[in-house]
Each structure stands twice: as C-alpha cells, then as structure tokens.
Design a protein around this motif. Structure first.
Motif, PDB file in Angstrom:
ATOM      1  N   GLY A 183      29.724  63.953  -2.029  1.00 37.98           N
ATOM      2  CA  GLY A 183      30.378  63.134  -1.012  1.00 37.98           C
ATOM      3  C   GLY A 183      29.422  62.133  -0.402  1.00 37.98           C
ATOM      4  N   PRO A 184      29.967  61.237   0.422  1.00 32.54           N
ATOM      5  CA  PRO A 184      29.141  60.190   1.019  1.00 32.54           C
ATOM      6  C   PRO A 184      28.142  60.759   2.020  1.00 32.54           C
ATOM      7  CG  PRO A 184      31.328  60.177   1.970  1.00 32.54           C
ATOM      8  CD  PRO A 184      31.372  61.147   0.837  1.00 32.54           C
ATOM      9  N   ALA A 185      27.145  59.956   2.358  1.00 27.75           N
ATOM     10  CA  ALA A 185      26.099  60.382   3.282  1.00 27.75           C
ATOM     11  C   ALA A 185      26.699  60.800   4.620  1.00 27.75           C
ATOM     12  CB  ALA A 185      25.110  59.246   3.495  1.00 27.75           C
ATOM     13  N   GLY A 186      26.197  61.916   5.118  1.00 26.54           N
ATOM     14  CA  GLY A 186      26.570  62.347   6.462  1.00 26.54           C
ATOM     15  C   GLY A 186      27.955  62.957   6.592  1.00 26.54           C
ATOM     16  N   SER A 187      28.642  63.223   5.468  1.00 25.99           N
ATOM     17  CA  SER A 187      30.017  63.733   5.570  1.00 25.99           C
ATOM     18  C   SER A 187      30.054  65.215   5.954  1.00 25.99           C
ATOM     19  CB  SER A 187      30.762  63.513   4.259  1.00 25.99           C
ATOM     20  OG  SER A 187      30.167  64.258   3.219  1.00 25.99           O
ATOM     21  N   GLY A 188      28.917  65.904   5.777  1.00 25.12           N
ATOM     22  CA  GLY A 188      28.883  67.326   6.144  1.00 25.12           C
ATOM     23  C   GLY A 188      28.639  68.250   4.961  1.00 25.12           C
ATOM     24  N   LYS A 189      28.062  67.748   3.883  1.00 25.62           N
ATOM     25  CA  LYS A 189      27.850  68.562   2.683  1.00 25.62           C
ATOM     26  C   LYS A 189      26.938  69.764   2.941  1.00 25.62           C
ATOM     27  CE  LYS A 189      26.324  64.937   0.620  1.00 25.62           C
ATOM     28  NZ  LYS A 189      26.709  64.024   1.715  1.00 25.62           N
ATOM     29  N   THR A 190      25.792  69.504   3.572  1.00 26.64           N
ATOM     30  CA  THR A 190      24.822  70.581   3.772  1.00 26.64           C
ATOM     31  C   THR A 190      25.383  71.640   4.731  1.00 26.64           C
ATOM     32  OG1 THR A 190      23.068  68.970   3.368  1.00 26.64           O
ATOM     33  CG2 THR A 190      22.410  71.055   4.370  1.00 26.64           C
ATOM     34  N   THR A 191      25.997  71.160   5.801  1.00 28.90           N
ATOM     35  CA  THR A 191      26.627  72.088   6.749  1.00 28.90           C
ATOM     36  C   THR A 191      27.713  72.908   6.049  1.00 28.90           C
ATOM     37  OG1 THR A 191      26.365  70.303   8.359  1.00 28.90           O
ATOM     38  CG2 THR A 191      27.668  72.188   9.046  1.00 28.90           C
ATOM     39  N   ALA A 223      26.476  75.797   3.866  1.00 31.29           N
ATOM     40  CA  ALA A 223      26.177  77.011   4.637  1.00 31.29           C
ATOM     41  C   ALA A 223      27.466  77.711   5.069  1.00 31.29           C
ATOM     42  CB  ALA A 223      25.332  76.652   5.856  1.00 31.29           C
ATOM     43  N   LYS A 224      28.435  76.932   5.534  1.00 28.07           N
ATOM     44  CA  LYS A 224      29.714  77.518   5.978  1.00 28.07           C
ATOM     45  C   LYS A 224      30.405  78.252   4.828  1.00 28.07           C
ATOM     46  CE  LYS A 224      31.061  74.031   9.463  1.00 28.07           C
ATOM     47  NZ  LYS A 224      31.962  72.853   9.651  1.00 28.07           N
ATOM     48  N   LEU A 225      30.365  77.612   3.663  1.00 29.14           N
ATOM     49  CA  LEU A 225      31.029  78.185   2.490  1.00 29.14           C
ATOM     50  C   LEU A 225      30.307  79.462   2.057  1.00 29.14           C
ATOM     51  CD1 LEU A 225      33.458  77.332   0.882  1.00 29.14           C
ATOM     52  CD2 LEU A 225      31.950  76.057  -0.654  1.00 29.14           C
ATOM     53  N   GLU A 281      16.513  62.938  -2.906  1.00 27.61           N
ATOM     54  CA  GLU A 281      16.338  61.719  -2.134  1.00 27.61           C
ATOM     55  C   GLU A 281      15.972  61.932  -0.676  1.00 27.61           C
ATOM     56  OE1 GLU A 281      19.905  59.487  -3.374  1.00 27.61           O
ATOM     57  OE2 GLU A 281      19.239  60.260  -5.309  1.00 27.61           O
ATOM     58  N   ARG A 282      16.640  62.851  -0.023  1.00 29.01           N
ATOM     59  CA  ARG A 282      16.439  63.029   1.410  1.00 29.01           C
ATOM     60  C   ARG A 282      15.178  63.860   1.645  1.00 29.01           C
ATOM     61  NH1 ARG A 282      18.657  65.085   6.395  1.00 29.01           N
ATOM     62  NH2 ARG A 282      20.707  64.165   6.499  1.00 29.01           N
ATOM     63  N   PRO A 283      14.253  63.360   2.476  1.00 28.45           N
ATOM     64  CA  PRO A 283      13.063  64.164   2.765  1.00 28.45           C
ATOM     65  C   PRO A 283      13.494  65.446   3.478  1.00 28.45           C
ATOM     66  CG  PRO A 283      12.943  61.965   3.797  1.00 28.45           C
ATOM     67  CD  PRO A 283      14.304  62.091   3.208  1.00 28.45           C
ATOM     68  N   PRO A 293      22.861  64.994  -2.831  1.00 27.51           N
ATOM     69  CA  PRO A 293      22.595  63.906  -1.881  1.00 27.51           C
ATOM     70  C   PRO A 293      23.831  63.053  -1.624  1.00 27.51           C
ATOM     71  CG  PRO A 293      21.343  63.593  -3.936  1.00 27.51           C
ATOM     72  CD  PRO A 293      22.228  64.769  -4.133  1.00 27.51           C
ATOM     73  N   GLY A 294      23.888  62.468  -0.431  1.00 29.05           N
ATOM     74  CA  GLY A 294      24.979  61.549  -0.131  1.00 29.05           C
ATOM     75  C   GLY A 294      24.562  60.125  -0.446  1.00 29.05           C
ATOM     76  N   THR A 295      25.555  59.284  -0.758  1.00 31.95           N
ATOM     77  CA  THR A 295      25.271  57.856  -0.918  1.00 31.95           C
ATOM     78  C   THR A 295      26.038  57.113   0.174  1.00 31.95           C
ATOM     79  OG1 THR A 295      26.990  57.983  -2.600  1.00 31.95           O
ATOM     80  CG2 THR A 295      24.746  57.661  -3.376  1.00 31.95           C
ATOM     81  N   VAL A 297      35.940  72.501  11.182  1.00 32.76           N
ATOM     82  CA  VAL A 297      36.497  72.310  12.524  1.00 32.76           C
ATOM     83  C   VAL A 297      35.431  72.438  13.604  1.00 32.76           C
ATOM     84  CG1 VAL A 297      38.853  72.947  11.919  1.00 32.76           C
ATOM     85  CG2 VAL A 297      37.232  74.732  12.589  1.00 32.76           C
ATOM     86  N   GLY A 298      34.167  72.168  13.238  1.00 30.59           N
ATOM     87  CA  GLY A 298      33.093  72.250  14.219  1.00 30.59           C
ATOM     88  C   GLY A 298      31.763  72.318  13.507  1.00 30.59           C
ATOM     89  N   GLU A 299      30.698  72.388  14.291  1.00 27.80           N
ATOM     90  CA  GLU A 299      29.363  72.354  13.690  1.00 27.80           C
ATOM     91  C   GLU A 299      28.809  73.735  13.346  1.00 27.80           C
ATOM     92  OE1 GLU A 299      26.797  68.886  14.930  1.00 27.80           O
ATOM     93  OE2 GLU A 299      27.790  69.331  16.835  1.00 27.80           O
TER      94      GLU A 299
HETATM   95  N1  GTP Z   1      32.156  68.290  14.729  1.00 28.47           N
HETATM   96  C1  GTP Z   1      31.852  68.548  13.463  1.00 28.47           C
HETATM   97  N2  GTP Z   1      30.647  68.179  12.992  1.00 28.47           N
HETATM   98  C2  GTP Z   1      30.352  68.443  11.704  1.00 28.47           C
HETATM   99  C3  GTP Z   1      31.273  69.113  10.845  1.00 28.47           C
HETATM  100  N3  GTP Z   1      30.687  69.224   9.623  1.00 28.47           N
HETATM  101  C4  GTP Z   1      29.466  68.660   9.730  1.00 28.47           C
HETATM  102  N4  GTP Z   1      29.248  68.182  10.974  1.00 28.47           N
HETATM  103  C5  GTP Z   1      28.065  67.473  11.498  1.00 28.47           C
HETATM  104  O1  GTP Z   1      27.877  66.283  10.761  1.00 28.47           O
HETATM  105  C6  GTP Z   1      26.482  65.962  10.687  1.00 28.47           C
HETATM  106  C7  GTP Z   1      26.074  65.712   9.246  1.00 28.47           C
HETATM  107  O2  GTP Z   1      26.174  66.925   8.540  1.00 28.47           O
HETATM  108  P1  GTP Z   1      25.346  67.229   7.219  1.00 28.47           P
HETATM  109  O3  GTP Z   1      25.837  68.555   6.722  1.00 28.47           O
HETATM  110  O4  GTP Z   1      23.902  67.051   7.402  1.00 28.47           O
HETATM  111  O5  GTP Z   1      25.911  66.049   6.281  1.00 28.47           O
HETATM  112  P2  GTP Z   1      25.483  65.725   4.784  1.00 28.47           P
HETATM  113  O6  GTP Z   1      26.703  65.282   4.075  1.00 28.47           O
HETATM  114  O7  GTP Z   1      24.735  66.853   4.191  1.00 28.47           O
HETATM  115  O8  GTP Z   1      24.507  64.473   5.017  1.00 28.47           O
HETATM  116  P3  GTP Z   1      23.499  63.812   3.911  1.00 28.47           P
HETATM  117  O9  GTP Z   1      22.782  64.924   3.247  1.00 28.47           O
HETATM  118  O10 GTP Z   1      22.622  62.925   4.727  1.00 28.47           O
HETATM  119  O11 GTP Z   1      24.372  63.032   2.991  1.00 28.47           O
HETATM  120  C8  GTP Z   1      25.740  67.138  11.324  1.00 28.47           C
HETATM  121  O12 GTP Z   1      25.422  66.805  12.639  1.00 28.47           O
HETATM  122  C9  GTP Z   1      26.773  68.251  11.313  1.00 28.47           C
HETATM  123  O13 GTP Z   1      26.589  69.190  12.345  1.00 28.47           O
HETATM  124  C10 GTP Z   1      32.562  69.491  11.377  1.00 28.47           C
HETATM  125  O14 GTP Z   1      33.437  70.048  10.716  1.00 28.47           O
HETATM  126  N5  GTP Z   1      32.779  69.183  12.693  1.00 28.47           N
END
Ligand code: GTP
Ligand code: MG
Length: 320
Positions: free
Chosen positions: A106-114, A117-119, A138-140, A188-190, A269-271
């Motif tokens: 998925g795109p950068a910052g969409s929540g992949k890494t989080t 862990a959730k999964l 790519e990401r340090p 990695p996200g793009t 639905v949350g962090e």
């Molecule tokens: N509120 C909320 N925040 C979320 C959710 N999932 C992820 N986040 C937040 O989104 C931000 C980015 O999450 P990451 O898991 O780092 O995203 P990523 O896709 O791995 O980012 P890159 O590796 O940079 O591409 C973090 O601050 C997370 O806490 C969600 O379901 N709800």
C-alpha cells in the motif's frame, strides 16, 4: 465513525417514519436525499447509482407503499443493498501454505506496519503462530518499528530489509522449521499514485503468498480507489481499510469492494494493536445507517473473555 453520513441518513429515515404511509413521491424524494447524502460522503458515483437502482426496483417490487410500516421496510432494503455493495458475506484470509504468507502492500503511511502487528495479534489470539517480517529496504529503521510493536505483543519478528529478494525466502524456510504457520510481510510504501516498489512483483511471484492485502487509509475517500488501482497488478486478494475511526464519511468503505472487485477483510479503528476488526458488510451497513452494532460488541466481549467471566459470575451467584 461515519458521523456525518449516519447523521444525514438517520434524519432521512426519521422523516419518512414520521409520515406513516408513503406515497411513491415520498419514496422518490427519500431516494433522492439518500443519493445526495452518499455523494457528499464521497461514495463513487457508479456505486451510488447501482445501489439506488436496486433499492428502487425492490421498493417498487415489494409494494412498499401498501405495507404497514413502509419506512422500516425501505430502511431494511437499503441496509441489505448497502451490505451487498460492500461484498455481502464477510470474507476470511485464505491462509494456505506452510507457512501461509500474508503480504501487506500500500501507499506510504497507510498503516501497513501497524496493521502487520495488529494482524499478528489477531491471529495469535486465534491459535496461530505468526512471524512478523520486515521487507522494507527503503525506510531507515523499518525493522525496528516492527520489532518494537512485535516486542510489545510478545510476537517473534525477523528482518529481511537488506535484500528482501534473497532474504525473504530464507526467512520462510526458517519459519517453517520453527513451526510458525503464518508469516506477515511488511513492505515499503510509495507516494500515493506511484507504482509499488520495483522488487515487489518479483518477490511475490517467487514466494507465492496466499494473501496479498492492500492497506489503504479510509480518510482518503475515493482517492483510495486510484491508489488501489496501481496495486492491482500485484494480485491483490483483499483490502484492509485503516483509520476508519477518523472517517466521518464512509466513501472508501462503500466504494472499494465493488469498484475493485476485492473484499475488505479487516478495518483499522485506532492506533492500538487491538484496534483491528474483521469486516462484516452487514454490521458496517448497520453502523452507517446508525442502527448500532450489537453483534460486534458481543464479539469484542468474547475476545477479551469478559462474556465468559460474566456468565461464570452469574452462575456462581456473584451478581445476586
Ligand atoms: N487512528 C488510526 N491511526 C492509524 C491506524 N492505522 C495506522 N495508524 C497510524 O498511521 C500512522 C502510519 O502508520 P504506519 O503503520 O507506520 O504506516 P505504514 O504504511 O507502515 O507507513 P510507511 O512504512 O511509511 O509506508 C501511524 O501513526 C499509525 O499509528 C488506524 O486504524 N487508526
Ligand atoms: Mg511501514
């Protein structure tokens, strides 16, 4: 979640209920208002069209205007059709293979890494033995972020950041040896709209994952569709829709499944690690329509063991 859309839809149905018997003109007016509410919620225009034409067809076919509580019936039809455009039946992960491999893209910052862990937590709670693997050259400090989350959850992790193409297959062999039955691969996200990292297609055809999940941010609304199309060539099997907790409109949830032809499997639905829910189209329709979500609550209670404890306490007379 969905406050603005729910608010408008509840108002529409409240007004219709207040009318008692509905004329055809009342129904048409109601549908027009629903259409406008969905469009302002950023639902794809084709999805709105399809949804409303099916509702209209059924409303006429089922002789709504002659029935006792037409507004309730119209609500039931909208609820069913809304669930249908979101995929109808709830779908599960495939999880085939030893180990099964679930890749998050998925795109950068969409929540992949989080989400990785959730999964992992979700699967471990259900008796699986997941391994979290970072494949992000790519990401340090990509692996560190995953490692921190894994550590908090007591889940094993591994890094294949340096050279995913060479390292991931090795990690899979190791995982199999260690009897880990699911490997969750973080990638990695793009930047939104750009194609996935060049190594990903080659890696995926090499390891043949059972599940390739697109992780997209609900807050981007219809933009999520454009982003998703870029990832389609990777052979997506499903979608994880994140940040639904902050999404007042619901456009992505209602548009993605039918436009992409892929089911939403989970929503974020949350962090926190526990803020991941299996996606149930009917329950989601209930939430969107402001009808509450009792069954979701029961599931949550069961997961925490609260339901069993409450039942036990009742049996033992603690509540008398
Ligand atoms: N509120 C909320 N925040 C979320 C959710 N999932 C992820 N986040 C937040 O989104 C931000 C980015 O999450 P990451 O898991 O780092 O995203 P990523 O896709 O791995 O980012 P890159 O590796 O940079 O591409 C973090 O601050 C997370 O806490 C969600 O379901 N709800
Ligand atoms: Mg990440």
């Amino acid at each position: 979640m969905f406050e603005s859309l729910s608010g408008r839809l509840s108002q529409i149905f409240q007004r219709l209920r207040g009318k008692g018997l509905l004329t055809e003109a009342d129904v048409e007016q109601g549908l027009k208002e629903i259409r406008s509410a969905l469009l302002s919620a950023d639902v794809h225009v084709e999805v709105v069209k399809e949804l409303l034409s099916r509702v209209r067809e059924r409303a006429v076919g089922e002789r709504l205007v002659e029935s006792l509580s037409p507004a309730q019936q119209l609500l039931a039809i909208v609820r069913q059709e809304m669930a249908r455009v979101m995929g109808g039946e709830a779908q599960k992960l495939r999880l085939s293979g030893k180990p099964a491999v679930v890749v998050l893209v998925g795109p950068a910052g969409s929540g992949k890494t989080t989400t990785a862990a959730k999964l992992g937590r979700h699967l471990a709670k259900r008796g699986r033995k997941p391994l979290l693997v970072s494949a992000d050259p790519e990401r340090p400090a990509a692996a560190e972020q995953l490692a921190t989350l894994a550590g908090r959850l007591g889940l094993p992790w591994a890094s294949a950041d340096q050279d995913p193409l060479a390292q991931v297959p090795q990690v899979l062999v190791q995982a199999r040896r260690n009897l880990q039955d699911v490997v969750i691969l973080d990638t990695p996200g793009t930047p939104p709209g750009l194609p996935p990292p060049a190594f990903l297609p080659a890696l995926l055809s090499q390891i043949e994952p059972s599940d390739v999940l697109l992780v997209v941010d609900a807050l981007t609304g219809q933009e999520a569709l454009r982003v998703a199309e870029v990832f389609q060539p990777l052979g997506l099997t499903g979608i994880v829709l994140t940040k639904l907790d902050g999404d007042a409109r619901g456009g992505a949830a209602l548009s993605l499944p039918s436009r992409l032809g892929k089911p939403i499997l989970f929503v974020g639905v949350g962090e926190r690690p526990e803020d991941l829910e299996p996606f149930h189209p009917e329950r989601m329709a209930d939430r969107i329509l402001g009808l509450g979500d009792l069954s979701g609550l029961v599931e949550k209670l069961q997961e925490t063991g609260a339901a069993e404890r409450a039942a036990k306490a009742l049996k033992e007379g603690e509540f008398t």
